[in-house]
Write a protein that holds these residues in place. Structure first.
Motif, short mmCIF file in Angstrom:
data_model
loop_
_atom_site.label_atom_id
_atom_site.label_comp_id
_atom_site.label_asym_id
_atom_site.label_seq_id
_atom_site.Cartn_x
_atom_site.Cartn_y
_atom_site.Cartn_z
N ALA A 104 -14.19 17.59 13.93
CA ALA A 104 -13.09 18.05 14.93
C ALA A 104 -11.70 17.41 14.49
N THR A 105 -11.53 16.43 13.66
CA THR A 105 -10.29 16.03 13.30
C THR A 105 -9.67 16.74 12.03
N ARG A 106 -10.71 17.53 11.52
CA ARG A 106 -10.32 18.26 10.28
C ARG A 106 -9.33 17.48 9.18
N GLY A 107 -9.91 16.30 9.03
CA GLY A 107 -9.29 15.31 8.03
C GLY A 107 -7.82 14.82 8.47
N ARG A 108 -7.74 14.97 9.67
CA ARG A 108 -6.35 14.31 10.16
C ARG A 108 -6.56 13.20 10.89
N GLU A 109 -5.41 12.24 11.26
CA GLU A 109 -5.25 11.40 12.10
C GLU A 109 -4.93 12.12 13.37
N ILE A 110 -5.59 11.90 14.56
CA ILE A 110 -5.20 12.26 16.01
C ILE A 110 -4.51 11.11 16.41
N PHE A 111 -3.28 11.12 16.84
CA PHE A 111 -2.44 10.00 17.29
C PHE A 111 -1.74 10.37 18.54
N GLU A 123 -8.32 21.89 25.98
CA GLU A 123 -7.44 23.44 26.20
C GLU A 123 -6.24 23.13 26.92
N ARG A 124 -6.10 21.93 27.52
CA ARG A 124 -5.02 21.43 28.40
C ARG A 124 -3.64 21.26 27.48
N VAL A 125 -3.87 21.11 25.99
CA VAL A 125 -2.78 20.65 25.07
C VAL A 125 -1.85 21.89 25.23
N ALA A 126 -0.61 21.48 25.43
CA ALA A 126 0.51 22.64 25.52
C ALA A 126 1.04 22.63 24.03
N TYR A 127 1.26 21.71 23.02
CA TYR A 127 1.66 21.60 21.94
C TYR A 127 0.99 20.58 21.08
N THR A 128 1.07 21.09 19.74
CA THR A 128 0.82 19.61 18.80
C THR A 128 2.09 19.85 17.77
N VAL A 145 -3.91 3.46 -1.33
CA VAL A 145 -2.89 4.31 -0.10
C VAL A 145 -2.79 5.73 -0.33
N ARG A 146 -2.76 6.57 0.52
CA ARG A 146 -2.97 7.98 0.67
C ARG A 146 -2.37 8.73 1.61
N PRO A 147 -1.69 9.83 1.31
CA PRO A 147 -1.05 10.73 2.38
C PRO A 147 -2.16 10.73 3.55
N LEU A 148 -1.70 10.76 4.74
CA LEU A 148 -2.56 11.10 5.94
C LEU A 148 -1.62 12.07 7.06
N GLU A 149 -2.25 13.25 6.98
CA GLU A 149 -1.75 14.19 7.94
C GLU A 149 -2.00 13.65 9.35
N THR A 150 -1.27 13.71 10.27
CA THR A 150 -1.28 13.16 11.66
C THR A 150 -0.88 14.37 12.64
N THR A 151 -1.60 14.53 13.75
CA THR A 151 -1.26 15.24 14.78
C THR A 151 -1.25 14.48 15.93
N ILE A 152 -0.04 14.89 16.70
CA ILE A 152 0.01 14.55 18.21
C ILE A 152 -0.18 15.50 19.08
N PRO A 153 -1.40 15.46 20.10
CA PRO A 153 -1.54 16.33 21.04
C PRO A 153 -0.55 16.26 22.20
N LYS A 211 -1.56 28.62 18.98
CA LYS A 211 -1.89 28.23 17.54
C LYS A 211 -2.26 26.84 17.45
N ALA A 212 -2.08 25.93 18.43
CA ALA A 212 -2.62 24.46 18.40
C ALA A 212 -4.12 24.65 18.40
N SER A 213 -4.74 25.57 19.47
CA SER A 213 -6.21 25.70 19.60
C SER A 213 -6.71 26.29 18.30
N GLU A 214 -6.12 27.03 17.66
CA GLU A 214 -6.71 27.74 16.29
C GLU A 214 -6.53 26.58 15.32
N ASP A 215 -5.84 25.71 15.18
CA ASP A 215 -5.34 24.97 14.28
C ASP A 215 -6.51 23.76 14.49
N LEU A 216 -6.69 23.29 15.74
CA LEU A 216 -7.80 22.19 16.12
C LEU A 216 -8.49 22.69 17.08
#
Length: 564
Positions: free
Chosen positions: A284-291, A176-181, A100-108, A166-171
């Motif tokens: 593309a996930t950069r090691g993260r869960e996309i949720f 491109e329509r994603v307004a926030y993460t 069980v390991r930490p998982l960075e998780t991003t919501i578009p 910033k979200a686009s730079e991050d992932l």
């Protein structure tokens, strides 16, 4: 097995059969039955666990490989469950760090206020209504509440929000329509079947009166216990007990029917996943869960695991009498959602290396939408039959320790036995003294895996600190590589002796990641079967049957067709 000669009786079965009695019988070797078994064994209670297939081969093997607090349960008003889940998630990060390991998780997020009016109605009615994605305001509120439950004294970082640029730079590959993460932390579970096995082995080590038998099923009840059939030999025998626990998950009602007490507790839903060998999507996930929540209201996840990308999941009403299978329609659905988030990344069926599907052990939910059915659990007791028959309804991977504790406590009350051990700070299996940094792992391997060379890292990943025992065993005899060096002959013998491997599929699907990661070939199956045969006293017909059975399972249930 009806088309091959019966095998000799196992020593574990013989011990239970000849005794004829125990304090508690636990039916069902998924994670919740196993956790209850471990807890009872740690209290010094004589307990027998029986599982009709292999341990952790049913619903427990079909998870999303996540240990999570369930942020979306907040909208259901299940605050107790969220609090317990995040506490258990944080606890498992400490007690089982090998799996069980930490998982960075991003919501578009595509809008600011979407869902702000409909969410309260869902909270009050638990009806799905018209599907509508959650906007930034609603997700921000949810994550603020989640942080309150989740931070574990500040050891888990707070969530963070990024706007479009910033979200686009991050992932960069995001739509491109994603307004926030929004990004927060949960946890991943790299080898759920092996984690379950570690919990089981803890129970077996804790008390000499604890026994666990796979490929054995409860086929009826007696005046003071249950009737068991050993599926290896076909032999039937009775076990007397002070209490019987039905922890067979989605099959709880079917088990109760077999025991002579029909119930209508369960109403599970099917969840399917695919595993992709897709370097571009992996990057593309950069090691993260996309949720995120798809436009139809279903929760979706895309995340990297073992050099592959796991994509899931669905939430469809299912019949536990039928084998759950990931359909072509579900694959199309998964491809649509990948394109929804990463529109410039192409995916096709040739990149799928594995599919799997299972039925969640949810309570009967009548007209409640599947996504809003409680993931909490409850305990039902039938004391009308001389001894108490206890049924577990619900439960999920994240809370298995707490659930096992609760269920064991109820059983201890019923049989008049005290609790003597607290499991809240007790490491699980190979998580004990596990080195959690690169430097610590290198030092541990130098001390405990001397001479293992390139095998040290995979052994530590597969067994945690139990790898020291495995390596001593491997060195104690003639050893040769198997399965492209993913396994060896002595390690295979260890799995038979210490981990109750009985079938070829036990190795391919659960003791290793060969099938999950798409690293299985026909010659690999033949090679492993050749070395299992003398260990398990298979004749030529049984060996051929084992290979054919795995080939059929791979093709029919996992979408994997192996060339001859």
């Amino acid at each position: 097995m009806t088309d091959t000669a019966p095998l000799p009786e196992r020593s574990s079965v013989r011990a239970v059969r000849e005794s004829g009695r125990t304090s508690v019988v636990v039916i069902g070797g998924g994670i919740n039955g196993i956790s209850t078994f471990r807890d009872l064994a740690l209290q010094g209670v004589d307990v027998v666990l029986v599982e009709r297939s292999d341990f952790a081969s049913g619903a427990s093997a079909a998870s999303s490989h996540m240990v999570h607090g369930g942020i979306r349960y907040l909208e259901n008003g299940e605050f107790r469950l969220v609090r317990e889940s995040v506490q258990e998630r944080n606890r498992l990060l400490r007690l089982a760090p090998h799996f069980v390991r930490p998982l960075e998780t991003t919501i578009p997020i595509y809008s600011t206020f979407s869902g702000i009016l409909s969410a309260p109605m869902r909270f009050l009615t638990h009806k799905s209504g018209r599907p509508q994605e959650r906007g930034a305001a609603l997700i921000k509120l949810g994550l603020m509440i989640y942080d309150l439950f989740s931070r574990d004294g500040g050891s888990v970082p707070r969530h963070r929000f990024l706007r479009r640029r910033k979200a686009s730079e991050d992932l960069p590959a995001l739509d491109e329509r994603v307004a926030y993460t929004a990004t927060y932390f949960d946890a991943s579970m790299h080898d759920p079947e092996r984690l379950a096995l570690d919990v089981l082995l803890d129970g077996l080590d804790a008390h000499e009166g604890a026994h666990a038998i796979n490929y054995a099923e409860a086929v009826g009840s007696t005046e003071n216990g249950v009737r068991i059939r050993d599926r290896e030999t076909g032999q039937t025998f009775d076990i007397a007990a002070d209490a019987v626990v039905n922890a067979s998950g989605p099959w709880t009602d079917l088990t109760n029917d077999a025991l002579g007490t029909p119930t209508r507790y369960m109403g599970g839903t099917k969840g399917s996943h695919i595993v992709l060998d897709h370097p571009e999507l992996l990057a593309a996930t950069r090691g993260r869960e996309i949720f995120f929540e798809h436009s139809d209201g279903r929760i979706v996840l895309i995340y990297p695991l073992k050099g592959r990308v796991l994509v899931g999941t669905t939430d469809i009403d299912a019949d536990p009498r039928e084998k759950a299978v990931c359909t072509e329609e579900e694959v199309d659905y998964f491809f649509d959602l990948i394109r929804h988030v990463f529109p410039t990344i192409d995916v096709d069926r040739s990149q799928i290396v594995y599919r799997f599907s299972g039925i969640r052990p949810l309570p009967r939910h009548e007209d409640t939408a599947p996504g809003f059915v409680s993931r909490d659990y409850r305990i039902e007791v039938d004391d009308s039959r001389g001894i108490p028959f206890v049924s577990l309804v619900g439960g999920k991977w994240t809370t298995f320790r707490a659930l096992g504790e609760s269920l064991a406590t109820r059983v201890l009350e019923l049989i008049g036995s005290p609790r003597v051990t607290d499991t809240r700070q007790l490491p699980i299996g190979g998580g004990r003294d596990f080195p959690t940094t690169d430097a610590a792992r290198a030092a541990w391997a130098q001390t405990h895996l001397a001479g293992a060379g390139d095998r040290a890292e995979p052994l530590l990943a597969r067994y945690g600190t139990r790898a020291a025992d495995v390596w001593r065993f491997v060195q104690d005899g003639d050893d040769a590589p198997l399965a492209h060096d993913d396994l060896s002959t002595r390690e295979l013998e260890w799995m038979v002796r210490e981990e109750q491997v009985r079938r070829l599929g036990d190795v391919v699907f659960r003791r290793t990641s060969l099938a999950f990661t798409g690293r299985i070939e026909r010659r690999t199956l033949d090679e492993i079967a050749d070395h299992l045969a003398p260990l398990l006293q298979w004749d030529a017909a049984r060996r051929a049957h084992e290979v054919e059975s795995v080939l059929q399972d791979l093709g029919e249930h996992h979408g994997v067709m192996l060339a001859a």
